[in-house]
Design a protein around this motif. Structure first.
Motif, PDB file in Angstrom:
ATOM      1  N   THR A   1      -4.292   3.017 -10.884  1.00 10.51           N
ATOM      2  CA  THR A   1      -3.782   4.378 -11.039  1.00 10.51           C
ATOM      3  C   THR A   1      -2.923   4.774  -9.835  1.00 10.51           C
ATOM      4  OG1 THR A   1      -5.685   5.347  -9.949  1.00 10.51           O
ATOM      5  CG2 THR A   1      -5.813   5.068 -12.337  1.00 10.51           C
ATOM      6  N   LEU A   2      -2.055   5.763 -10.046  1.00 10.54           N
ATOM      7  CA  LEU A   2      -1.273   6.351  -8.952  1.00 10.54           C
ATOM      8  C   LEU A   2      -1.131   7.843  -9.232  1.00 10.54           C
ATOM      9  CD1 LEU A   2       1.700   3.831  -8.540  1.00 10.54           C
ATOM     10  CD2 LEU A   2      -0.264   4.061  -7.030  1.00 10.54           C
ATOM     11  N   CYS A   3      -1.127   8.643  -8.189  1.00 12.11           N
ATOM     12  CA  CYS A   3      -0.862  10.075  -8.368  1.00 12.11           C
ATOM     13  C   CYS A   3       0.659  10.255  -8.517  1.00 12.11           C
ATOM     14  CB  CYS A   3      -1.418  10.877  -7.189  1.00 12.11           C
ATOM     15  SG  CYS A   3      -0.351  10.871  -5.745  1.00 12.11           S
ATOM     16  N   PRO A   4       1.150  11.449  -8.834  1.00 10.05           N
ATOM     17  CA  PRO A   4       2.594  11.621  -9.044  1.00 10.05           C
ATOM     18  C   PRO A   4       3.440  11.206  -7.841  1.00 10.05           C
ATOM     19  CG  PRO A   4       1.421  13.500  -9.922  1.00 10.05           C
ATOM     20  CD  PRO A   4       0.393  12.664  -9.218  1.00 10.05           C
ATOM     21  N   LYS A   5       2.919  11.402  -6.643  1.00 11.48           N
ATOM     22  CA  LYS A   5       3.704  10.996  -5.466  1.00 11.48           C
ATOM     23  C   LYS A   5       3.875   9.484  -5.435  1.00 11.48           C
ATOM     24  CE  LYS A   5       1.670  12.871  -1.893  1.00 11.48           C
ATOM     25  NZ  LYS A   5       1.468  13.203  -0.486  1.00 11.48           N
ATOM     26  N   GLY A   6       2.772   8.776  -5.622  1.00 14.23           N
ATOM     27  CA  GLY A   6       2.836   7.312  -5.623  1.00 14.23           C
ATOM     28  C   GLY A   6       3.651   6.792  -6.794  1.00 14.23           C
ATOM     29  N   ALA A   7       3.538   7.451  -7.945  1.00 11.38           N
ATOM     30  CA  ALA A   7       4.265   7.011  -9.133  1.00 11.38           C
ATOM     31  C   ALA A   7       5.776   7.204  -8.968  1.00 11.38           C
ATOM     32  CB  ALA A   7       3.772   7.761 -10.364  1.00 11.38           C
TER      33      ALA A   7
ATOM     34  N   THR B   1       0.850  -1.188   0.000  1.00 10.69           N
ATOM     35  CA  THR B   1       0.000   0.000   0.000  1.00 10.69           C
ATOM     36  C   THR B   1       0.879   1.228   0.000  1.00 10.69           C
ATOM     37  OG1 THR B   1      -1.553  -1.233   1.363  1.00 10.69           O
ATOM     38  CG2 THR B   1      -1.908   1.139   1.214  1.00 10.69           C
ATOM     39  N   CYS B   2       0.520   2.238  -0.775  1.00 12.25           N
ATOM     40  CA  CYS B   2       1.304   3.476  -0.823  1.00 12.25           C
ATOM     41  C   CYS B   2       1.361   4.097   0.571  1.00 12.25           C
ATOM     42  CB  CYS B   2       0.659   4.444  -1.825  1.00 12.25           C
ATOM     43  SG  CYS B   2       1.498   6.036  -1.872  1.00 12.25           S
ATOM     44  N   PRO B   3       2.545   4.501   1.019  1.00  9.57           N
ATOM     45  CA  PRO B   3       2.675   5.017   2.383  1.00  9.57           C
ATOM     46  C   PRO B   3       2.356   6.492   2.533  1.00  9.57           C
ATOM     47  CG  PRO B   3       4.812   4.948   1.363  1.00  9.57           C
ATOM     48  CD  PRO B   3       3.831   4.435   0.330  1.00  9.57           C
ATOM     49  N   TYR B   4       2.037   7.188   1.457  1.00  9.68           N
ATOM     50  CA  TYR B   4       1.990   8.645   1.522  1.00  9.68           C
ATOM     51  C   TYR B   4       0.718   9.230   2.118  1.00  9.68           C
ATOM     52  CZ  TYR B   4       6.301   9.474  -1.048  1.00  9.68           C
ATOM     53  OH  TYR B   4       7.603   9.546  -1.426  1.00  9.68           O
ATOM     54  N   CYS B   5      -0.446   8.784   1.662  1.00  7.20           N
ATOM     55  CA  CYS B   5      -1.638   9.491   2.139  1.00  7.20           C
ATOM     56  C   CYS B   5      -2.774   8.528   2.434  1.00  7.20           C
ATOM     57  CB  CYS B   5      -2.055  10.575   1.146  1.00  7.20           C
ATOM     58  SG  CYS B   5      -3.167  10.016  -0.147  1.00  7.20           S
ATOM     59  N   SER B   6      -3.867   9.093   2.933  1.00  9.02           N
ATOM     60  CA  SER B   6      -4.961   8.269   3.443  1.00  9.02           C
ATOM     61  C   SER B   6      -5.804   7.624   2.350  1.00  9.02           C
ATOM     62  CB  SER B   6      -5.862   9.129   4.320  1.00  9.02           C
ATOM     63  OG  SER B   6      -6.263  10.278   3.585  1.00  9.02           O
ATOM     64  N   VAL B   7      -5.540   7.942   1.089  1.00  5.87           N
ATOM     65  CA  VAL B   7      -6.274   7.261   0.013  1.00  5.87           C
ATOM     66  C   VAL B   7      -5.952   5.765   0.035  1.00  5.87           C
ATOM     67  CG1 VAL B   7      -6.596   7.116  -2.485  1.00  5.87           C
ATOM     68  CG2 VAL B   7      -6.376   9.333  -1.392  1.00  5.87           C
ATOM     69  N   GLY B   8      -4.687   5.440   0.341  1.00  8.89           N
ATOM     70  CA  GLY B   8      -4.298   4.036   0.481  1.00  8.89           C
ATOM     71  C   GLY B   8      -4.307   3.256  -0.812  1.00  8.89           C
ATOM     72  N   CYS B   9      -3.698   3.784  -1.843  1.00  8.76           N
ATOM     73  CA  CYS B   9      -3.675   3.111  -3.150  1.00  8.76           C
ATOM     74  C   CYS B   9      -2.851   1.818  -3.089  1.00  8.76           C
ATOM     75  CB  CYS B   9      -3.066   4.033  -4.203  1.00  8.76           C
ATOM     76  SG  CYS B   9      -4.066   5.498  -4.507  1.00  8.76           S
ATOM     77  N   GLY B  10      -3.316   0.823  -3.811  1.00  3.03           N
ATOM     78  CA  GLY B  10      -2.609  -0.450  -3.865  1.00  3.03           C
ATOM     79  C   GLY B  10      -1.478  -0.404  -4.873  1.00  3.03           C
TER      80      GLY B  10
HETATM   81  S1  SF4 Z   1      -0.686   7.141  -4.905  1.00  3.09           S
HETATM   82 FE1  SF4 Z   1      -1.145   9.274  -4.342  1.00  3.09          FE
HETATM   83  S2  SF4 Z   1      -3.349   9.281  -3.843  1.00  3.09           S
HETATM   84 FE2  SF4 Z   1      -2.655   7.121  -3.795  1.00  3.09          FE
HETATM   85  S3  SF4 Z   1      -2.120   6.758  -1.612  1.00  3.09           S
HETATM   86 FE3  SF4 Z   1      -0.238   7.360  -2.702  1.00  3.09          FE
HETATM   87  S4  SF4 Z   1      -0.099   9.577  -2.374  1.00  3.09           S
HETATM   88 FE4  SF4 Z   1      -2.212   8.985  -1.915  1.00  3.09          FE
END
Ligand code: SF4
Length: 196
Positions: free
Chosen positions: A91-97, A50-59
């Protein structure tokens, strides 16, 4: 064949250009597929996270080199969104990518450290020592500062001198259990890194 003046010059120009390229040896050689290029992820090991950055919790799917044997160093070479994950569906946002840079950052903390009282230096310690130390210090602080009743004699069971910060990469189940443990100890200061 009837050509007007404009068509004549156009046809002559194309023929001259083609002849020049051939004469100068600039014509491309015939291309033959000598071998099939290997898919770069073909021999990697997939790990879901799981992405560690934010509460969206993208896989995420992490692709690592190495077969997982004890003496083989793992090296993550690619990360992408997990298409089967219900939150982000690939999908992933730029941070996750950009997580690969985060993983390979020389500044990334990979083991527990302690800064002892009076010292200005961090010292590396083992995980067992770190967990024992956290448990001992939590117990000592709770024993010393736990508030069972307020000034009106009402039972409150509060522990206000220690706080807890949970990880945003935790699953729902891990988050639920963390909340239960923290609140059952009477701890009031509780937050999640996802809000930072
Ligand atoms: S990929 Fe972006 S939106 Fe998704 S959990 Fe990570 S930081 Fe949040």
């Amino acid at each position: 064949m009837d050509l007007n003046r404009r068509q004549f010059f156009k046809a002559a120009g194309i023929g001259l250009a083609g002849a020049s390229i051939g004469a100068l040896g600039m014509a491309p050689a015939p291309a033959f597929a000598e071998q099939v290029r290997h898919f770069k992820l073909a021999h990697t090991r997939e790990t879901r996270n799981t992405c560690p950055y934010c509460s969206v919790g993208c896989g995420l799917i992490l692709y690592g080199q190495g077969d997982g044997a004890k003496n083989v160093a793992q090296n993550i070479i690619h990360i992408e969104g997990d298409a089967d994950h219900p939150v982000n569906r690939g999908t992933l946002c730029p941070k996750g990518a950009g997580l690969l840079d985060f993983i390979h950052s020389p500044n990334r903390l990979q083991y527990p450290q302690v800064r002892k009282p009076g010292s200005n230096e961090w010292t590396r310690i083992g995980w067992d020592e770190a967990l024992d130390r956290v448990a001992e210090l939590m117990k000592a602080d709770r024993d010393a500062h736990f508030i069972e009743k307020n000034e009106k004699g009402q039972t409150v069971n509060r522990w206000t001198t220690t706080g807890f910060l949970a990880a945003s990469a935790a699953s729902n189940e891990a988050g639920y259990l963390t909340h239960k443990v923290v609140r059952s100890l009477g701890m009031l200061g509780f937050d999640n890194q996802a809000r930072v």
